[in-house]
Design a protein around this motif. Structure first.
Motif, PDB file in Angstrom:
ATOM      1  N   LEU A  98      34.176 -45.013 -18.039  1.00 61.95           N
ATOM      2  CA  LEU A  98      33.417 -44.877 -16.794  1.00 61.95           C
ATOM      3  C   LEU A  98      34.358 -44.377 -15.703  1.00 61.95           C
ATOM      4  CD1 LEU A  98      30.644 -45.426 -15.480  1.00 61.95           C
ATOM      5  CD2 LEU A  98      31.414 -47.761 -15.054  1.00 61.95           C
ATOM      6  N   GLY A  99      34.204 -43.105 -15.358  1.00 59.27           N
ATOM      7  CA  GLY A  99      35.107 -42.474 -14.400  1.00 59.27           C
ATOM      8  C   GLY A  99      36.064 -41.543 -15.106  1.00 59.27           C
ATOM      9  N   CYS A 100      35.993 -40.258 -14.814  1.00 62.92           N
ATOM     10  CA  CYS A 100      36.809 -39.269 -15.538  1.00 62.92           C
ATOM     11  C   CYS A 100      37.782 -38.559 -14.606  1.00 62.92           C
ATOM     12  CB  CYS A 100      35.911 -38.261 -16.256  1.00 62.92           C
ATOM     13  SG  CYS A 100      34.938 -39.007 -17.579  1.00 62.92           S
ATOM     14  N   GLY A 101      38.467 -39.344 -13.783  1.00 62.87           N
ATOM     15  CA  GLY A 101      39.619 -38.831 -13.065  1.00 62.87           C
ATOM     16  C   GLY A 101      40.807 -38.785 -14.012  1.00 62.87           C
ATOM     17  N   PRO A 142      29.785 -38.559 -12.305  1.00 59.95           N
ATOM     18  CA  PRO A 142      28.775 -37.712 -11.663  1.00 59.95           C
ATOM     19  C   PRO A 142      29.203 -36.264 -11.497  1.00 59.95           C
ATOM     20  CG  PRO A 142      29.823 -39.129 -10.047  1.00 59.95           C
ATOM     21  CD  PRO A 142      30.302 -39.589 -11.390  1.00 59.95           C
ATOM     22  N   VAL A 143      30.499 -35.988 -11.656  1.00 64.72           N
ATOM     23  CA  VAL A 143      31.006 -34.619 -11.493  1.00 64.72           C
ATOM     24  C   VAL A 143      31.025 -33.929 -12.860  1.00 64.72           C
ATOM     25  CG1 VAL A 143      32.928 -33.191 -10.704  1.00 64.72           C
ATOM     26  CG2 VAL A 143      32.398 -35.337  -9.520  1.00 64.72           C
ATOM     27  N   GLU A 144      30.189 -32.920 -13.020  1.00 67.43           N
ATOM     28  CA  GLU A 144      30.027 -32.274 -14.322  1.00 67.43           C
ATOM     29  C   GLU A 144      31.325 -31.673 -14.836  1.00 67.43           C
ATOM     30  OE1 GLU A 144      27.152 -28.906 -16.453  1.00 67.43           O
ATOM     31  OE2 GLU A 144      26.889 -29.430 -14.340  1.00 67.43           O
ATOM     32  N   GLN A 145      32.143 -31.128 -13.949  1.00 70.59           N
ATOM     33  CA  GLN A 145      33.411 -30.529 -14.362  1.00 70.59           C
ATOM     34  C   GLN A 145      34.312 -31.555 -15.034  1.00 70.59           C
ATOM     35  OE1 GLN A 145      35.541 -28.722 -11.129  1.00 70.59           O
ATOM     36  NE2 GLN A 145      37.318 -28.185 -12.384  1.00 70.59           N
ATOM     37  N   ARG A 146      34.276 -32.786 -14.562  1.00 67.43           N
ATOM     38  CA  ARG A 146      35.121 -33.828 -15.141  1.00 67.43           C
ATOM     39  C   ARG A 146      34.644 -34.219 -16.539  1.00 67.43           C
ATOM     40  NH1 ARG A 146      36.550 -38.267 -10.432  1.00 67.43           N
ATOM     41  NH2 ARG A 146      37.925 -36.945  -9.184  1.00 67.43           N
ATOM     42  N   THR A 147      33.335 -34.399 -16.700  1.00 63.06           N
ATOM     43  CA  THR A 147      32.840 -34.786 -18.025  1.00 63.06           C
ATOM     44  C   THR A 147      33.002 -33.638 -19.019  1.00 63.06           C
ATOM     45  OG1 THR A 147      30.585 -34.230 -17.311  1.00 63.06           O
ATOM     46  CG2 THR A 147      31.243 -36.553 -17.224  1.00 63.06           C
ATOM     47  N   ALA A 148      32.906 -32.395 -18.543  1.00 62.39           N
ATOM     48  CA  ALA A 148      33.137 -31.256 -19.431  1.00 62.39           C
ATOM     49  C   ALA A 148      34.576 -31.265 -19.933  1.00 62.39           C
ATOM     50  CB  ALA A 148      32.829 -29.948 -18.704  1.00 62.39           C
ATOM     51  N   LEU A 149      35.515 -31.554 -19.050  1.00 62.01           N
ATOM     52  CA  LEU A 149      36.919 -31.634 -19.452  1.00 62.01           C
ATOM     53  C   LEU A 149      37.134 -32.814 -20.397  1.00 62.01           C
ATOM     54  CD1 LEU A 149      39.796 -30.644 -19.300  1.00 62.01           C
ATOM     55  CD2 LEU A 149      40.070 -31.863 -17.126  1.00 62.01           C
ATOM     56  N   ALA A 150      36.452 -33.941 -20.125  1.00 59.65           N
ATOM     57  CA  ALA A 150      36.560 -35.094 -21.015  1.00 59.65           C
ATOM     58  C   ALA A 150      36.104 -34.753 -22.424  1.00 59.65           C
ATOM     59  CB  ALA A 150      35.743 -36.259 -20.454  1.00 59.65           C
ATOM     60  N   CYS A 151      35.044 -33.969 -22.533  1.00 61.21           N
ATOM     61  CA  CYS A 151      34.567 -33.556 -23.856  1.00 61.21           C
ATOM     62  C   CYS A 151      35.555 -32.607 -24.530  1.00 61.21           C
ATOM     63  CB  CYS A 151      33.187 -32.913 -23.740  1.00 61.21           C
ATOM     64  SG  CYS A 151      31.864 -34.094 -23.361  1.00 61.21           S
ATOM     65  N   ASP A 152      36.207 -31.763 -23.755  1.00 59.69           N
ATOM     66  CA  ASP A 152      37.255 -30.893 -24.320  1.00 59.69           C
ATOM     67  C   ASP A 152      38.421 -31.731 -24.861  1.00 59.69           C
ATOM     68  OD1 ASP A 152      35.837 -28.619 -23.678  1.00 59.69           O
ATOM     69  OD2 ASP A 152      36.953 -28.234 -21.816  1.00 59.69           O
ATOM     70  N   LEU A 153      38.637 -32.899 -24.267  1.00 61.40           N
ATOM     71  CA  LEU A 153      39.780 -33.741 -24.632  1.00 61.40           C
ATOM     72  C   LEU A 153      39.452 -34.814 -25.668  1.00 61.40           C
ATOM     73  CD1 LEU A 153      41.323 -34.200 -21.066  1.00 61.40           C
ATOM     74  CD2 LEU A 153      42.197 -32.766 -22.918  1.00 61.40           C
ATOM     75  N   GLY A 154      38.188 -34.862 -26.121  1.00 61.21           N
ATOM     76  CA  GLY A 154      37.884 -35.807 -27.193  1.00 61.21           C
ATOM     77  C   GLY A 154      36.612 -36.611 -27.069  1.00 61.21           C
TER      78      GLY A 154
END
Length: 274
Positions: free
Chosen positions: A172-175, A198-210
């Motif tokens: 919860l939280g993708c900083g 809530p920031v789509e760019q962060r969750t997109a990066l999280a998905c790139d990272l696993g």
């Protein structure tokens, strides 16, 4: 030297201040190469500290940093003059009950660089004990070395979480801390990993990272888990609702680990007064 000094809440200024000088035999001077901005720095800027609104005594922010030793300090420490070093900003007293137990991270007498009243690394130079200095490999650049302190936070959180093989995990939280937690959860053999921000760019990066699933809010976790919830929730936000949202993501009997620092140092329930 030039330094970014927090003068008061929401008042940070670049000023000329005296260069630090070693006060003990084991202290070294580091020329700062890179500094990260931690969530606790933002709390200090917005509230005066991480314990809720408080009066500010001017000090220099910055505890996630890397640098190189000055020539005199390098000779004193026996290090190469051009060696890049990462620094542990938490300097425990070494004498209290918690230090003797080996829990130096809990030392109540800790000197923490970049947290009032101790100056940090948003400056040209900083003074630290040799025990806090760690030479890093040539493969790590100054920015990478600076974020090693943040990685330490994430690793400690995972040590407390004790993820089990193929457990479902929600971050919860993708900083920066949350993104590191996603990667560590994947390395730990977790099953489905859900990244929530809530920031789509962060969750997109999280998905790139696993991460396997991206959610804009905790309310979407029920659908992603068919109403079950997840085995393990790691909360890494600055929201005062973070604990409630994390609990709502967890399955019956699930586990929650709190990593973030809530706004005003308080957790509140939805609809409740702070």
């Amino acid at each position: 030297m030039r330094a970014a000094v927090l003068q008061d809440i929401r008042d940070i200024r670049v000023l000329d201040i005296p260069e630090p000088k070693p006060l003990a035999e084991d202290e070294l001077i580091i020329r700062v190469k890179a500094v990260g901005v931690c969530g606790s720095d933002l709390h200090s800027y917005l509230e005066g500290g991480t314990t809720g609104p408080t009066q500010v005594r001017p000090f220099v922010l910055g505890h996630e940093f890397s640098g190189v030793l000055t020539p005199d300090s390098a000779r004193k420490a026996g290090f190469s003059a051009d060696a890049l070093v990462a620094v542990d900003p938490s300097i425990p007293c070494g004498h209290c009950e918690w230090c003797h137990r080996g829990h130096t991270n809990l030392c109540p007498n800790v000197k923490f660089l970049g947290y009032a009243p101790h100056n940090g690394a948003m400056a040209e130079f900083v003074c630290v004990p040799k025990s806090a200095v760690h030479v890093v490999p040539d493969s790590i650049d100054p920015a990478g070395a600076a974020i090693l302190e943040t990685l330490g936070v994430a690793i400690h959180a995972m040590d407390l979480a004790r993820p089990r093989l193929q457990e479902t995990v929600a971050v919860l939280g993708c900083g920066p801390v949350g993104l590191l937690l996603v990667q560590l959860a994947r390395l730990a053999g977790s099953g489905k990993i859900i990244a929530i921000d809530p920031v789509e760019q962060r969750t997109a990066l999280a998905c790139d990272l696993g991460a396997d699933v991206a959610c804009r809010s905790f309310a979407e976790v029920g659908e992603a888990t068919e109403g079950r919830g997840v085995d393990l929730v790691i909360e890494a936000t600055d929201s005062s609702h973070g604990f409630e949202h994390a609990a709502r993501c967890a399955r019956i009997g699930g586990r929650v680990v709190l990593v973030g620092i809530p706004e005003n140092n308080q957790y509140v329930l939805s609809g409740a007064e702070s």
